[in-house]
Design a protein around this motif. Structure first.
Motif, PDB file in Angstrom:
ATOM      1  N   GLY A 130       0.852  -1.021  -0.062  1.00 46.23           N
ATOM      2  CA  GLY A 130       0.025  -0.051  -0.053  1.00 46.23           C
ATOM      3  C   GLY A 130       0.727   1.368   0.039  1.00 46.23           C
ATOM      4  O   GLY A 130       0.583   2.438  -0.439  1.00 46.23           O
ATOM      5  N   ASP A 131       2.139   1.110   0.473  1.00 38.92           N
ATOM      6  CA  ASP A 131       3.093   2.296   0.171  1.00 38.92           C
ATOM      7  C   ASP A 131       3.040   2.895  -1.159  1.00 38.92           C
ATOM      8  O   ASP A 131       2.959   2.272  -2.238  1.00 38.92           O
ATOM      9  CB  ASP A 131       4.446   2.084   0.871  1.00 38.92           C
ATOM     10  CG  ASP A 131       4.509   1.863   2.158  1.00 38.92           C
ATOM     11  OD1 ASP A 131       3.599   2.513   2.977  1.00 38.92           O
ATOM     12  OD2 ASP A 131       5.491   1.182   2.822  1.00 38.92           O
ATOM     13  N   ASP A 132       3.330   4.035  -1.144  1.00 37.45           N
ATOM     14  CA  ASP A 132       3.452   4.734  -2.608  1.00 37.45           C
ATOM     15  C   ASP A 132       4.836   4.566  -3.217  1.00 37.45           C
ATOM     16  O   ASP A 132       5.803   4.579  -2.641  1.00 37.45           O
ATOM     17  CB  ASP A 132       3.543   6.508  -2.377  1.00 37.45           C
ATOM     18  CG  ASP A 132       3.429   7.254  -3.621  1.00 37.45           C
ATOM     19  OD1 ASP A 132       3.565   6.649  -4.939  1.00 37.45           O
ATOM     20  OD2 ASP A 132       3.195   8.431  -3.688  1.00 37.45           O
ATOM     21  N   VAL A 133       5.040   3.650  -4.338  1.00 36.56           N
ATOM     22  CA  VAL A 133       6.198   3.253  -4.928  1.00 36.56           C
ATOM     23  C   VAL A 133       7.057   4.425  -5.333  1.00 36.56           C
ATOM     24  O   VAL A 133       8.311   4.373  -5.536  1.00 36.56           O
ATOM     25  CB  VAL A 133       5.907   2.502  -6.199  1.00 36.56           C
ATOM     26  CG1 VAL A 133       5.224   1.261  -5.900  1.00 36.56           C
ATOM     27  CG2 VAL A 133       5.160   3.409  -7.255  1.00 36.56           C
ATOM     28  N   ARG A 134       6.232   5.695  -5.383  1.00 35.13           N
ATOM     29  CA  ARG A 134       7.103   6.855  -5.732  1.00 35.13           C
ATOM     30  C   ARG A 134       8.324   7.411  -4.535  1.00 35.13           C
ATOM     31  O   ARG A 134       9.061   7.812  -4.756  1.00 35.13           O
ATOM     32  CB  ARG A 134       6.414   8.076  -6.146  1.00 35.13           C
ATOM     33  CG  ARG A 134       5.686   7.900  -7.334  1.00 35.13           C
ATOM     34  CD  ARG A 134       4.552   8.946  -7.714  1.00 35.13           C
ATOM     35  NE  ARG A 134       3.550   9.131  -6.243  1.00 35.13           N
ATOM     36  CZ  ARG A 134       2.424   9.948  -6.619  1.00 35.13           C
ATOM     37  NH1 ARG A 134       2.427  10.873  -7.516  1.00 35.13           N
ATOM     38  NH2 ARG A 134       1.692   9.814  -5.645  1.00 35.13           N
ATOM     39  N   ALA A 135       8.168   6.720  -3.412  1.00 33.47           N
ATOM     40  CA  ALA A 135       8.868   7.089  -2.154  1.00 33.47           C
ATOM     41  C   ALA A 135       9.842   6.032  -2.136  1.00 33.47           C
ATOM     42  O   ALA A 135      10.680   6.102  -0.991  1.00 33.47           O
ATOM     43  CB  ALA A 135       7.697   7.036  -1.102  1.00 33.47           C
ATOM     44  N   ILE A 136      10.085   5.223  -2.859  1.00 31.86           N
ATOM     45  CA  ILE A 136      10.872   4.150  -2.573  1.00 31.86           C
ATOM     46  C   ILE A 136      12.395   4.540  -2.961  1.00 31.86           C
ATOM     47  O   ILE A 136      12.561   5.722  -3.700  1.00 31.86           O
ATOM     48  CB  ILE A 136      10.812   2.964  -3.807  1.00 31.86           C
ATOM     49  CG1 ILE A 136       9.508   2.050  -3.596  1.00 31.86           C
ATOM     50  CG2 ILE A 136      12.096   2.126  -3.851  1.00 31.86           C
ATOM     51  CD1 ILE A 136       9.381   1.110  -4.650  1.00 31.86           C
ATOM     52  N   ASP A 137      13.210   4.408  -1.912  1.00 30.76           N
ATOM     53  CA  ASP A 137      14.639   4.884  -2.002  1.00 30.76           C
ATOM     54  C   ASP A 137      15.527   3.773  -2.713  1.00 30.76           C
ATOM     55  O   ASP A 137      15.811   2.656  -2.238  1.00 30.76           O
ATOM     56  CB  ASP A 137      15.209   5.048  -0.468  1.00 30.76           C
ATOM     57  CG  ASP A 137      16.602   5.558  -0.284  1.00 30.76           C
ATOM     58  OD1 ASP A 137      17.436   5.354  -1.334  1.00 30.76           O
ATOM     59  OD2 ASP A 137      16.935   6.277   0.619  1.00 30.76           O
ATOM     60  N   TRP A 138      15.759   4.049  -3.896  1.00 27.51           N
ATOM     61  CA  TRP A 138      16.287   3.140  -4.846  1.00 27.51           C
ATOM     62  C   TRP A 138      17.658   2.743  -4.367  1.00 27.51           C
ATOM     63  O   TRP A 138      18.185   1.649  -4.543  1.00 27.51           O
ATOM     64  CB  TRP A 138      16.405   3.923  -6.239  1.00 27.51           C
ATOM     65  CG  TRP A 138      15.065   3.775  -6.828  1.00 27.51           C
ATOM     66  CD1 TRP A 138      14.109   4.698  -7.010  1.00 27.51           C
ATOM     67  CD2 TRP A 138      14.150   2.606  -6.940  1.00 27.51           C
ATOM     68  NE1 TRP A 138      13.043   4.460  -7.240  1.00 27.51           N
ATOM     69  CE2 TRP A 138      13.022   3.112  -7.472  1.00 27.51           C
ATOM     70  CE3 TRP A 138      14.398   1.005  -7.132  1.00 27.51           C
ATOM     71  CZ2 TRP A 138      11.687   2.300  -7.933  1.00 27.51           C
ATOM     72  CZ3 TRP A 138      13.370   0.363  -7.375  1.00 27.51           C
ATOM     73  CH2 TRP A 138      11.953   0.864  -7.737  1.00 27.51           C
ATOM     74  N   ASN A 139      18.734   3.641  -3.851  1.00 26.43           N
ATOM     75  CA  ASN A 139      19.848   3.415  -3.254  1.00 26.43           C
ATOM     76  C   ASN A 139      19.959   2.417  -2.134  1.00 26.43           C
ATOM     77  O   ASN A 139      20.812   1.406  -2.098  1.00 26.43           O
ATOM     78  CB  ASN A 139      20.720   4.511  -2.816  1.00 26.43           C
ATOM     79  CG  ASN A 139      20.904   5.747  -4.079  1.00 26.43           C
ATOM     80  OD1 ASN A 139      21.063   5.166  -5.337  1.00 26.43           O
ATOM     81  ND2 ASN A 139      20.917   6.902  -3.669  1.00 26.43           N
ATOM     82  N   VAL A 140      19.184   2.468  -1.100  1.00 20.73           N
ATOM     83  CA  VAL A 140      18.985   1.604  -0.268  1.00 20.73           C
ATOM     84  C   VAL A 140      18.522   0.337  -0.505  1.00 20.73           C
ATOM     85  O   VAL A 140      18.861  -0.695  -0.154  1.00 20.73           O
ATOM     86  CB  VAL A 140      18.092   2.288   1.010  1.00 20.73           C
ATOM     87  CG1 VAL A 140      18.095   1.179   2.244  1.00 20.73           C
ATOM     88  CG2 VAL A 140      18.735   3.406   1.712  1.00 20.73           C
ATOM     89  N   THR A 141      17.337   0.342  -1.436  1.00 19.23           N
ATOM     90  CA  THR A 141      16.824  -0.921  -2.000  1.00 19.23           C
ATOM     91  C   THR A 141      17.789  -1.756  -2.754  1.00 19.23           C
ATOM     92  O   THR A 141      18.108  -2.782  -2.496  1.00 19.23           O
ATOM     93  CB  THR A 141      15.732  -0.467  -2.895  1.00 19.23           C
ATOM     94  OG1 THR A 141      14.615   0.047  -2.046  1.00 19.23           O
ATOM     95  CG2 THR A 141      15.196  -1.905  -3.580  1.00 19.23           C
TER      96      THR A 141
END
Length: 288
Positions: A49-60
């Motif tokens: 349900g989290d907004d995918v636009r908030a994903i931190d791609w570096n940490v991911t």
């Protein structure tokens, strides 16, 4: 007023106005006056349900599982209370004097701001700046503001609202929530309000008495102008005198409304015998 009596009065106002700010205005104030924006808080694992636009791609990428950035509202704001302490504040023929209502409204607003961890400052003005208390946080600071509102003795009884706005613009470089409390029996503050309104969120609160709208028919009456000290005999039985008096105050009230609205500022008008609680609450709800 001796120290014991002053402490008692401050405590009485704190109990009354803090109850209002705790139970009525705290939430309304928070939703009406937003913070300066969103600031980074933390990184946490992605949840359904989290907004995918908030994903931190570096940490991911480093952890091989999705993480998102969490932001929170940067809430801290500054409230400035600008209170007219000229001679006309002592007028009141109903329940209270205008200055007593101004003190209660100021205290209610200050405690509402305190609840939200905002800074509160005070400017007391006549036709000059009588007192400036820079914005700070905390209960002791709010109580100091209330003490000054109760006890302060201004040097002048005249009014110059334009000078007060000039001073505000000179000392407050960052945006503030500004409440101006006065009877606004003045004019020629349009330009300075326009400048202040571009930077700050300004609301004018006009406090007036029923008998400022309509002069009662009492025959010959000696009247004193609290701002000039001039005493003159007025024939209140004269329809023309009563009509001119009503027109004068109506024009001042219209100038207040039009000038504030034209500058994009908010307006509240409350009579001393009305519930300022309802007026404030209605204002907050309409803006929220």
């Amino acid at each position: 007023m001796d120290t014991k009596e002053l402490i008692k009065k401050v405590r009485k106002i704190e109990i009354k106005t803090r109850r209002l700010s705790d139970h009525i205005f705290g939430g309304e104030y928070h939703s009406t006056f937003k913070g300066r924006g969103m600031t980074f808080s933390e990184v946490r694992q992605y949840q359904y349900g989290d907004d995918v636009r908030a994903i931190d791609w570096n940490v991911t990428a480093r952890s091989n599982e999705p993480y998102i950035k969490v932001f929170e509202e940067e809430r801290e704001l500054t409230m400035m209370l600008m209170v007219d302490v000229s001679g006309s504040k002592l007028f009141g023929t109903q329940n209270q004097f205008k200055d007593e209502i101004a003190t209660e409204i100021s205290a209610t607003l200050a405690f509402s701001a305190m609840q939200n961890n905002d800074k509160i400052g005070l400017i007391l003005f006549s036709d000059e700046i009588e007192l400036f208390i820079p914005p700070k946080k905390g209960r002791s600071h709010v109580l100091r503001i209330i003490r000054e509102l109760l006890e302060f003795k201004p040097k002048s009884k005249q009014t110059n609202i334009a000078e007060a706005f000039k001073f505000l613009s000179s000392v407050m470089k960052k945006k503030a929530i500004v409440f101006v409390l006065s009877d606004f029996i003045a004019d020629d503050y349009e330009n300075t309000l326009k400048i202040a309104g571009k930077k700050h969120d300004v609301t004018g609160i006009r406090i007036y008495d029923r008998n400022e709208e309509q002069l009662p028919n009492l025959g010959l009456v000696q009247m004193k102008d609290e701002e000039t000290g001039q005493i003159q005999t007025i024939n209140t039985a004269s329809k023309k005198v009563r009509s001119n008096y009503a027109t004068f105050h109506k024009n001042k009230a219209s100038y207040f409304e039009q000038t504030f609205k034209k500058s994009g500022s908010g307006v509240i008008s409350t009579r001393v015998d009305e519930s300022y609680v309802k007026k404030l609450l209605g204002y907050f709800k309409n803006r929220g």
